[in-house]
Design a protein around this motif. Structure first.
Motif, PDB file in Angstrom:
ATOM      1  N   LEU A  11       0.830  -1.212   0.000  1.00 22.08           N
ATOM      2  CA  LEU A  11       0.000   0.000   0.000  1.00 22.08           C
ATOM      3  C   LEU A  11       0.862   1.259   0.000  1.00 22.08           C
ATOM      4  O   LEU A  11       0.553   2.241  -0.688  1.00 22.08           O
ATOM      5  N   LEU A  12       1.947   1.228   0.782  1.00 17.98           N
ATOM      6  CA  LEU A  12       2.862   2.368   0.815  1.00 17.98           C
ATOM      7  C   LEU A  12       3.496   2.597  -0.545  1.00 17.98           C
ATOM      8  O   LEU A  12       3.610   3.734  -1.013  1.00 17.98           O
ATOM      9  N   LEU A  13       3.884   1.532  -1.216  1.00 22.67           N
ATOM     10  CA  LEU A  13       4.459   1.639  -2.554  1.00 22.67           C
ATOM     11  C   LEU A  13       3.442   2.202  -3.542  1.00 22.67           C
ATOM     12  O   LEU A  13       3.771   3.068  -4.364  1.00 22.67           O
ATOM     13  N   LEU A  14       2.205   1.711  -3.484  1.00 21.38           N
ATOM     14  CA  LEU A  14       1.150   2.217  -4.367  1.00 21.38           C
ATOM     15  C   LEU A  14       0.874   3.701  -4.118  1.00 21.38           C
ATOM     16  O   LEU A  14       0.694   4.480  -5.062  1.00 21.38           O
ATOM     17  N   CYS A  15       0.851   4.088  -2.852  1.00 19.84           N
ATOM     18  CA  CYS A  15       0.632   5.511  -2.523  1.00 19.84           C
ATOM     19  C   CYS A  15       1.778   6.373  -3.053  1.00 19.84           C
ATOM     20  O   CYS A  15       1.555   7.466  -3.585  1.00 19.84           O
ATOM     21  N   ALA A  16       2.999   5.891  -2.892  1.00 14.41           N
ATOM     22  CA  ALA A  16       4.158   6.650  -3.371  1.00 14.41           C
ATOM     23  C   ALA A  16       4.119   6.787  -4.894  1.00 14.41           C
ATOM     24  O   ALA A  16       4.379   7.871  -5.443  1.00 14.41           O
ATOM     25  N   ALA A  21       2.901  10.063  -9.802  1.00 15.66           N
ATOM     26  CA  ALA A  21       2.083  10.245 -11.005  1.00 15.66           C
ATOM     27  C   ALA A  21       1.264  11.531 -10.919  1.00 15.66           C
ATOM     28  O   ALA A  21       1.131  12.269 -11.906  1.00 15.66           O
ATOM     29  N   ALA A  22       0.732  11.828  -9.748  1.00 15.75           N
ATOM     30  CA  ALA A  22      -0.057  13.050  -9.571  1.00 15.75           C
ATOM     31  C   ALA A  22       0.814  14.286  -9.746  1.00 15.75           C
ATOM     32  O   ALA A  22       0.392  15.284 -10.349  1.00 15.75           O
ATOM     33  N   GLN A  23       2.028  14.244  -9.214  1.00 17.28           N
ATOM     34  CA  GLN A  23       2.933  15.384  -9.378  1.00 17.28           C
ATOM     35  C   GLN A  23       3.310  15.574 -10.846  1.00 17.28           C
ATOM     36  O   GLN A  23       3.385  16.711 -11.333  1.00 17.28           O
ATOM     37  N   GLN A  24       3.516  14.486 -11.558  1.00 16.88           N
ATOM     38  CA  GLN A  24       3.837  14.581 -12.983  1.00 16.88           C
ATOM     39  C   GLN A  24       2.671  15.186 -13.757  1.00 16.88           C
ATOM     40  O   GLN A  24       2.868  16.037 -14.625  1.00 16.88           O
ATOM     41  N   ARG A  25       1.452  14.733 -13.451  1.00 15.97           N
ATOM     42  CA  ARG A  25       0.265  15.318 -14.105  1.00 15.97           C
ATOM     43  C   ARG A  25       0.145  16.798 -13.798  1.00 15.97           C
ATOM     44  O   ARG A  25      -0.186  17.606 -14.663  1.00 15.97           O
ATOM     45  N   ALA A  26       0.427  17.170 -12.547  1.00 16.65           N
ATOM     46  CA  ALA A  26       0.347  18.580 -12.155  1.00 16.65           C
ATOM     47  C   ALA A  26       1.370  19.408 -12.929  1.00 16.65           C
ATOM     48  O   ALA A  26       1.076  20.524 -13.371  1.00 16.65           O
ATOM     49  N   ARG A  27       2.578  18.873 -13.113  1.00 17.38           N
ATOM     50  CA  ARG A  27       3.602  19.595 -13.884  1.00 17.38           C
ATOM     51  C   ARG A  27       3.162  19.792 -15.337  1.00 17.38           C
ATOM     52  O   ARG A  27       3.318  20.868 -15.906  1.00 17.38           O
ATOM     53  N   LYS A  28       2.620  18.725 -15.922  1.00 11.96           N
ATOM     54  CA  LYS A  28       2.172  18.829 -17.309  1.00 11.96           C
ATOM     55  C   LYS A  28       1.044  19.841 -17.454  1.00 11.96           C
ATOM     56  O   LYS A  28       1.030  20.643 -18.389  1.00 11.96           O
ATOM     57  N   LEU A  29       0.098  19.807 -16.516  1.00  6.86           N
ATOM     58  CA  LEU A  29      -1.007  20.774 -16.564  1.00  6.86           C
ATOM     59  C   LEU A  29      -0.516  22.203 -16.374  1.00  6.86           C
ATOM     60  O   LEU A  29      -1.015  23.137 -17.012  1.00  6.86           O
ATOM     61  N   PHE A  30       0.481  22.377 -15.504  1.00  4.64           N
ATOM     62  CA  PHE A  30       1.036  23.712 -15.288  1.00  4.64           C
ATOM     63  C   PHE A  30       1.708  24.216 -16.554  1.00  4.64           C
ATOM     64  O   PHE A  30       1.550  25.388 -16.932  1.00  4.64           O
ATOM     65  N   ILE A  31       2.443  23.343 -17.234  1.00  8.55           N
ATOM     66  CA  ILE A  31       3.100  23.738 -18.491  1.00  8.55           C
ATOM     67  C   ILE A  31       2.049  24.108 -19.538  1.00  8.55           C
ATOM     68  O   ILE A  31       2.180  25.113 -20.244  1.00  8.55           O
ATOM     69  N   LEU A  32       0.984  23.311 -19.636  1.00  2.43           N
ATOM     70  CA  LEU A  32      -0.089  23.624 -20.589  1.00  2.43           C
ATOM     71  C   LEU A  32      -0.765  24.949 -20.256  1.00  2.43           C
ATOM     72  O   LEU A  32      -1.096  25.734 -21.150  1.00  2.43           O
ATOM     73  N   MET A  33      -0.964  25.209 -18.957  1.00  8.41           N
ATOM     74  CA  MET A  33      -1.571  26.476 -18.548  1.00  8.41           C
ATOM     75  C   MET A  33      -0.671  27.650 -18.918  1.00  8.41           C
ATOM     76  O   MET A  33      -1.144  28.680 -19.422  1.00  8.41           O
ATOM     77  N   GLU A  34       0.635  27.515 -18.697  1.00  8.57           N
ATOM     78  CA  GLU A  34       1.576  28.585 -19.046  1.00  8.57           C
ATOM     79  C   GLU A  34       1.554  28.856 -20.555  1.00  8.57           C
ATOM     80  O   GLU A  34       1.560  30.007 -20.981  1.00  8.57           O
TER      81      GLU A  34
END
Length: 88
Positions: A11-16, A21-34
């Protein structure tokens, strides 16, 4: 290691992994927003430039110059005016 420890470790591995993955999606969305904001700024600048050009091109002096020089038009004069009478 017992079964509970292995389950918690999985479970800890899955959460990590989901966090990464969530941070990567957030980075991609931030780049698209910029990029979208940059494109919006450029489109606004183009719109302002086009409005300025439209105002300049629609000024009466500019229209008069184009009519005289490019279209070879001349102002109306009473001696060149033809009057037609309507027959009843």
């Amino acid at each position: 290691m017992n079964r509970a420890t292995l389950t918690l470790l999985a479970l800890l591995l899955l959460c990590a992994l989901s966090l990464v993955a969530a941070q990567q999606r957030a980075r991609k969305l931030f780049i698209l927003m910029e990029r979208a904001q940059l494109e919006e700024y450029q489109l606004n600048q183009d719109g302002l430039r086009l409005e300025y050009e439209q105002r300049n091109l629609s000024k009466s002096a500019r229209v008069r110059d184009v009519a005289r020089n490019q279209l070879h038009m001349i102002p109306i004069a009473p001696e060149r005016t033809l009057y037609l009478k309507e027959s009843k």
